[in-house]
Scaffold this active site. Structure first.
Site, PDB file in Angstrom:
ATOM      1  CE  LYS A 113      -3.734  -1.990   2.819  1.00 54.68           C
ATOM      2  NZ  LYS A 113      -4.840  -2.388   1.964  1.00 54.68           N
TER       3      LYS A 113
ATOM      4  NE  ARG B 206      -8.179  -9.321  -4.395  1.00 52.19           N
ATOM      5  CZ  ARG B 206      -9.269  -8.750  -3.900  1.00 52.19           C
ATOM      6  NH1 ARG B 206     -10.411  -8.828  -4.546  1.00 52.19           N
ATOM      7  NH2 ARG B 206      -9.226  -8.059  -2.781  1.00 52.19           N
TER       8      ARG B 206
ATOM      9  CG  HIS C 196     -12.062  -1.899   8.717  1.00 47.47           C
ATOM     10  ND1 HIS C 196     -12.363  -0.569   8.557  1.00 47.47           N
ATOM     11  CD2 HIS C 196     -11.582  -2.020   9.970  1.00 47.47           C
ATOM     12  CE1 HIS C 196     -12.069   0.085   9.667  1.00 47.47           C
ATOM     13  NE2 HIS C 196     -11.602  -0.776  10.547  1.00 47.47           N
TER      14      HIS C 196
HETATM   15  P1  ADP Z   1      -7.853  -3.707   2.900  1.00 47.73           P
HETATM   16  O1  ADP Z   1      -6.635  -4.012   2.093  1.00 47.73           O
HETATM   17  O2  ADP Z   1      -7.902  -4.441   4.173  1.00 47.73           O
HETATM   18  O3  ADP Z   1      -9.085  -3.809   2.053  1.00 47.73           O
HETATM   19  P2  ADP Z   1      -8.197  -0.826   2.697  1.00 47.73           P
HETATM   20  O4  ADP Z   1      -7.089   0.126   2.646  1.00 47.73           O
HETATM   21  O5  ADP Z   1      -8.896  -1.087   1.418  1.00 47.73           O
HETATM   22  O6  ADP Z   1      -7.682  -2.168   3.340  1.00 47.73           O
HETATM   23  O7  ADP Z   1      -9.254  -0.345   3.784  1.00 47.73           O
HETATM   24  C1  ADP Z   1     -10.339  -1.168   4.211  1.00 47.73           C
HETATM   25  C2  ADP Z   1     -11.531  -0.317   4.634  1.00 47.73           C
HETATM   26  O8  ADP Z   1     -11.168   0.591   5.686  1.00 47.73           O
HETATM   27  C3  ADP Z   1     -12.082   0.578   3.540  1.00 47.73           C
HETATM   28  O9  ADP Z   1     -13.003  -0.089   2.714  1.00 47.73           O
HETATM   29  C4  ADP Z   1     -12.713   1.692   4.340  1.00 47.73           C
HETATM   30  O10 ADP Z   1     -13.975   1.309   4.844  1.00 47.73           O
HETATM   31  C5  ADP Z   1     -11.805   1.854   5.529  1.00 47.73           C
HETATM   32  N1  ADP Z   1     -10.789   2.895   5.305  1.00 47.73           N
HETATM   33  C6  ADP Z   1      -9.602   2.723   4.721  1.00 47.73           C
HETATM   34  N2  ADP Z   1      -8.881   3.866   4.679  1.00 47.73           N
HETATM   35  C7  ADP Z   1      -9.642   4.808   5.265  1.00 47.73           C
HETATM   36  C8  ADP Z   1      -9.449   6.187   5.582  1.00 47.73           C
HETATM   37  N3  ADP Z   1      -8.327   6.818   5.283  1.00 47.73           N
HETATM   38  N4  ADP Z   1     -10.448   6.827   6.218  1.00 47.73           N
HETATM   39  C9  ADP Z   1     -11.586   6.178   6.550  1.00 47.73           C
HETATM   40  N5  ADP Z   1     -11.809   4.898   6.313  1.00 47.73           N
HETATM   41  C10 ADP Z   1     -10.868   4.199   5.680  1.00 47.73           C
HETATM   42 MG    MG Z   2      -9.500  -2.699   0.355  1.00 51.43          MG
END
Ligand code: ADP
Ligand code: MG
Ligand code: ADP
Length: 560
Positions: free
Chosen positions: A116, A297, A235
């Site tokens: 990331k 993916r 999440h």
């Molecule tokens: P993963 O790889 O576990 O999917 P993500 O970076 O996509 O991780 O984040 C998962 C979830 O967390 C997102 O779908 C969102 O709901 C929440 N999230 C992620 N980043 C933020 C942020 N900066 N502010 C608020 N919510 C967030």
């Molecule tokens: Mg994600």
């Protein structure tokens, strides 16, 4: 186009890939474990290879075993599905080294987006807006703590190698930071073998809106519009829809362009999803969305995009992997009506969404025009502890949102599941909730309404055929399986049904007493109406033929 495909995955996605491959005349090869003998992918594919007892590390995550299975069956290509090895650059490389076509992006693109932190660097360089935060190399706890103070609270700690919500911690206050960091690092290390983290400002009232992208090996890239995935627990997505409620043309255009920049920045090929977080405290606006991560993916929720575009995304993946050009230009990609998906999980919504396990005596889904089901289980499938608890997805399409939601509600209502607790009622409660009905909820929706959404509501259907089938099986095998979800409290004879029987059962996790009266004819299927614990008589259900069959269909397997 290649003529054979090994699907390195399981459950509903493996079944879904078989369907498209078969339509394209491609021979399909499944892999499965002993623990998956009762799941559909084992039976649907043209061939199946046994790859282990159960634990993922020794089966679906074992690169050597998957490559061996492909060799053994003469597969030309490998589709990784999602999860497991789908975003593993080493696996993509191993496929190439074994002369197999990997249905996915090049290993370098997976690696670039797999971190990331690196992905954010790339996006900044490509001029894509990212969430403010710290994604540097310095990982000492005291350094991270001072960076956290710079970013400000609330913030999120994310595992740079993260996925599926693991290694993710929401921190409200400075004083909670170190404890959260330690636990995030520990989880990141256990889940991904990499304890590095990044810090991100927590966007207020966040809405998760993502863009589906496709690129080919001939320099073309397009997007297939957005999906809204804000209905989340822990999440993780529960309900997804397309388009996003309240989406503006200008914002869709800007997000689509940003997503294509992301794709071009990493030399992408195939299907991918660029995830953004949008500020949902006010109406959506083209200047309030930020890049979050890219998933290299096919996504679980791809069917909602299929619903509004009428396209088969797996077909696109296979064509691109076979070196064809993108089937359509950006301007030619259709967008019609509304799509929405509900994920059915074996989990206890009231009990913190803990996964449940056991045998599903009955698992019947309902399809109709505008209602599609992608399922991995059927009657008698057993859900164990080894893999993700998702069982099936119900996908609805309508001319507008309200029709799509009505159809999803109907599809869920018509779903007959008896066995371990699922989130079926929880999904129905979400769809019926006025805030969700109004559209555009943020990711805190479930947590805010958890009490309402998990309150037992309505009547419980007593799954008479399921109970009868279960008891019949017990009688046949002589095994005493009357435990857990199925406790028998009174004598019950199968064949010469006793006059009246009371059963204490859990139906979809709800305790109930089933009063069963024998029909005039002792032969199944006719079952009389059954009074439920609430005293209301329910409609009779017929004993389905398949539920009577004690065993599953024969398995075609090539032993390793
Ligand atoms: P993963 O790889 O576990 O999917 P993500 O970076 O996509 O991780 O984040 C998962 C979830 O967390 C997102 O779908 C969102 O709901 C929440 N999230 C992620 N980043 C933020 C942020 N900066 N502010 C608020 N919510 C967030
Ligand atoms: Mg994600
Ligand atoms: P209606 O007659 O209103 O269409 P249904 O017969 O479709 O009602 O189902 C009523 C409700 O009971 C739905 O919410 C459905 O999901 C649930 N239900 C039906 N069968 C079962 C079952 N075997 N186990 C658990 N819930 C069930």
């Amino acid at each position: 186009m290649f003529s054979s495909l090994l699907i390195a995955n399981r459950g509903e996605i493996a079944c879904r890939i078989v369907r498209t491959a078969r339509r394209l005349g491609i021979r399909t090869i499944a892999v499965a474990t002993e623990a998956d003998r009762t799941w559909l992918h084992w039976q649907l594919a043209d061939e199946a290879v046994f790859i282990g007892e159960g634990p993922a590390a020794d089966s679906y995550l074992n690169i050597e075993k998957i490559i061996d299975a492909a060799r053994q069956t003469g597969a030309e290509a490998v589709h990784p599905g999602y999860g497991f090895l789908a975003e593993n650059a080493e696996f993509a490389g191993a496929c190439a080294a074994a002369g197999l076509v990997f249905v996915g992006p090049p290993a370098e693109a997976i690696a670039a987006m797999g971190s990331k932190a690196r992905a954010k660097e790339l996006m900044i360089a490509a001029g894509v807006p990212v969430v403010p935060g710290y994604h540097g190399a310095k990982q000492a706890q005291n350094v991270l703590k001072s960076k956290a103070q710079d970013v400000g609270f609330p913030l999120l700690i994310k595992a740079t190698a993260g996925g599926g919500g693991r290694g993710l911690r929401h921190v409200e206050r400075d004083e909670d930071f170190l404890a959260a960091l330690t636990s995030a690092q520990r989880e990141a290390k256990n889940s991904f073998g990499d304890e590095r983290v990044l810090l991100e400002k927590f966007v207020t009232n966040p809405r998760h809106i993502e863009i589906q992208v496709f690129a080919d090996d001939h320099g073309n890239a397009v997007h297939l519009y957005e999906r809204e995935c804000s209905v989340q627990r822990r999440h993780q997505k529960v309900i997804e829809e397309a388009p996003a409620p309240g989406m503006l043309d200008a914002m869709r255009k800007k997000m689509g362009e940003a997503a294509i920049k992301a794709v071009l920045a990493v030399g992408y090929r195939g299907a991918g999803t660029v995830e953004f977080i949008a500020d949902g405290s006010r109406d959506l606006s083209p200047d309030r969305f930020y890049f979050m991560e890219m998933n290299t993916r096919l996504q679980v929720e791809h069917p909602v995009t299929e619903a509004i575009t009428g396209l088969d995304l797996v077909e696109w993946q296979l064509r691109i992997a076979a070196d064809e050009t993108l089937p359509l230009n950006q301007d030619a990609i259709p967008r019609n009506g509304w799509g929405v998906e509900g994920r059915i999980y074996a989990e206890d919504a009231r009990g913190g969404f803990a996964p449940t396990s056991g045998a599903f005596v009955l698992a019947r889904f309902w399809e109709a025009p505008g209602v599609r089901v992608d399922a991995g289980i059927a009657d008698n499938s057993v859900v164990g502890p080894h893999y993700d608890a998702m069982l099936a997805k119900v996908i609805a399409h309508g001319t507008d949102r309200s029709q799509a939601l009505d159809r999803l509600a109907r599809g869920l209502k018509k779903t007959r599941i008896a066995g371990p607790q699922t989130n079926l009622r929880f999904l129905q409660a979400i769809i019926a909730h006025p805030d969700f009905q109004a559209g555009g909820v943020d990711t805190g929706f479930i947590d805010r309404h958890i009490e309402t959404l998990t309150a037992t509501s309505g009547d419980v259907w007593l799954a008479a055929p399921a109970i009868a089938a279960r008891l019949a099986r017990q009688a046949e095998t002589g095994a005493d399986q009357a435990s857990g979800a199925w406790r028998q409290t009174a004598g019950f004879e199968i064949g010469g049904l006793t006059r009246q029987t009371a059963l204490d059962v859990l139906i979809d996790g709800v305790p109930a007493t089933a009063q069963m009266r024998s029909p005039r004819r002792p032969s199944i299927p006719a079952m009389p109406p059954i009074p439920t614990s609430s005293g209301r008589a329910t409609r009779p259900l017929c004993l389905p033929t398949a539920a009577r069959r004690a065993s599953i269909s024969p398995i075609r397997a090539i032993a390793p």
